[in-house]
Design a protein around this motif. Sequence first.
Motif, PDB file in Angstrom:
ATOM      1  N   GLN A   1       0.837  -1.198   0.000  1.00 38.30           N
ATOM      2  CA  GLN A   1       0.000   0.000   0.000  1.00 38.30           C
ATOM      3  C   GLN A   1       0.872   1.249   0.000  1.00 38.30           C
ATOM      4  OE1 GLN A   1      -3.566  -0.099   2.717  1.00 38.30           O
ATOM      5  NE2 GLN A   1      -2.495  -1.868   3.578  1.00 38.30           N
ATOM      6  N   SER A   2       0.345   2.303  -0.604  1.00 33.41           N
ATOM      7  CA  SER A   2       1.024   3.588  -0.631  1.00 33.41           C
ATOM      8  C   SER A   2       0.305   4.563   0.290  1.00 33.41           C
ATOM      9  CB  SER A   2       1.052   4.143  -2.049  1.00 33.41           C
ATOM     10  OG  SER A   2       1.499   5.479  -2.066  1.00 33.41           O
ATOM     11  N   ASP A   3       1.065   5.510   0.850  1.00 37.39           N
ATOM     12  CA  ASP A   3       0.428   6.536   1.675  1.00 37.39           C
ATOM     13  C   ASP A   3      -0.180   7.654   0.829  1.00 37.39           C
ATOM     14  OD1 ASP A   3       2.664   7.878   0.816  1.00 37.39           O
ATOM     15  OD2 ASP A   3       3.541   8.171   2.800  1.00 37.39           O
ATOM     16  N   ASP A   4      -0.082   7.526  -0.490  1.00 41.43           N
ATOM     17  CA  ASP A   4      -0.707   8.486  -1.392  1.00 41.43           C
ATOM     18  C   ASP A   4      -2.170   8.081  -1.583  1.00 41.43           C
ATOM     19  OD1 ASP A   4      -1.634  10.064  -3.452  1.00 41.43           O
ATOM     20  OD2 ASP A   4       0.166   9.835  -4.690  1.00 41.43           O
ATOM     21  N   PRO A   5      -3.124   8.911  -1.154  1.00 39.14           N
ATOM     22  CA  PRO A   5      -4.541   8.533  -1.249  1.00 39.14           C
ATOM     23  C   PRO A   5      -5.022   8.349  -2.684  1.00 39.14           C
ATOM     24  CG  PRO A   5      -4.318  10.850  -0.662  1.00 39.14           C
ATOM     25  CD  PRO A   5      -2.941  10.256  -0.566  1.00 39.14           C
TER      26      PRO A   5
END
Length: 364
Positions: free
Chosen positions: A167-171
């Motif tokens: 997962q990325s912390d970029d929404p």
Amino acid sequence: MNKLPPDPAPATRLDRSQRSGPTIRDVARAAGVSIGTVSKALNNAGTLKQETRERVAEAARALGFRPNDLAQALHRGQSFTVGLISNDSFGRFTMPILEGLESVLHDERIAVFMCNATDDPEREREHLEQLMGKRVDGLVFTARRADRRPSVGVNLGDLPTVFVFSQSDDPRSFCLLPDDEGGAYLGARHLVATGGRRIAHVTGPERFEAVRLRRDGYRRALAEAGLDWRDDFFLPGEWSEQWGRQAVDILFSSTAAAPDSILAGNDQIARGILDALRDRGLNVPGQVGVVGFDNWGVMVEAARPRLTSIDMNLSTLGQEAGRRILRMIGGEHFSGVERLPCTLMVRESCGAQAKTLFQEARST
């Protein structure tokens, strides 16, 4: 005294003309057409007679001419390549994902370039720069844990990108993950169905999101069955066989009623549990049923008895990543997190008839 012959001259690199093989000029000469006509014929562009296209193609085949991929990418606006970056050095999770990804992209003549970042942000940036320099049509990021990770630190623009088992912390990012909560719910519910009433859960460190989600699934299955939550039956620890053995010592050293079933957070823990139960003279599954998580072939098949386990369907995740990348290349956009069902693979360790059940985990 005879002198030794002089050492042979060191090998020299072939210059570009020696290494490059036949050129587009050679094809044009063999086909009796211009270089521009060869370019149009091989790129399926322009208005040419079919006879001319076939003559150029035959000349290229006879000479063994291979068009420059980068030049063709510039011409077409598509390189027919996708980059995959992973930090899973052992390949335990990445290889099934890669297998699924390639099975979809291969049908579209798209190749996958795989790079190992080994948890090194600088190396990952270097791989990204190289892949983008090759003008890949999309990127897939994967890892050995599905937890949220910091952004890649490179401006990817509108390049189609999918995070799989990561997962990325970029929404704005798009992530495909296994349904960890649903998988644990399925395993615990199955132990209830096979007669379990005192079900323990031995798992990994709670700092991992998957551990917390699997705990929630386990707890939900207990509640639905009318079974009480017991703090002493939930044991977070390490992802290792050693922790599985230690957990059995903890669970069976108390004077309180010992568990009759154990849901393990992964197959390594489950293997340790099986060993420790055997050392105590406890029969599996006669006295204690055991279910693992991951369905790792080398673990579940070598276990004695063979281990029932939850399969995260990583190859299916890879296939879905391939389908989404293709749709993104075609102009669609996706964001957010989607979780795909896990599957219960039944073997002898849980007390059920092996290979009689094939169920999917659902969060609802």
